[in-house]
Design a protein around this motif. Sequence first.
Motif: not given
Length: 139
Positions: A122-139
């Motif tokens: 879960e943490y890795e998926n979130w980290l991948a999102l912020i590393s790419r500068g993507q908006p945060f997912s609400s899922n």
Amino acid sequence: MIDLNRVLTFTEAAEKWSLAGGNTLRQAVLRGKFEPHEIKKSGTVWLTTYDAMHRVFGEPHSDIFQIPLVEIIASLKKTQAADRESFNKRIAQALENSQKLAITESIMGKEVVLYIFSSYPEYENWLALISRGQPFSSN
């Protein structure tokens, strides 16, 4: 002035420090682990303080491992892979020890929990999102 928020019953202290129960603390009293001014029996209830518990038993056990968001962002900016690995290893260890990971941020002087993760994926998926500068997912 005594801060009553820093006073605990033995049962409360045992829970916070993940000890077997108040009896563990009573045994510590019998073994002379506490100073006389650090404990008090009020009726049938034993009392102690956070400071006394910290001195005798160390840091309290917590089911939540907190990391400030600024530390995560700083770790992403580190150029040394070993530094990033060391940081992520601390997080992985906490999650493997059944702790939850709370990402926090200080807002107007208060520590606020932004995200809570129960597993390293879960943490890795979130980290991948912020590393790419993507908006945060609400899922």
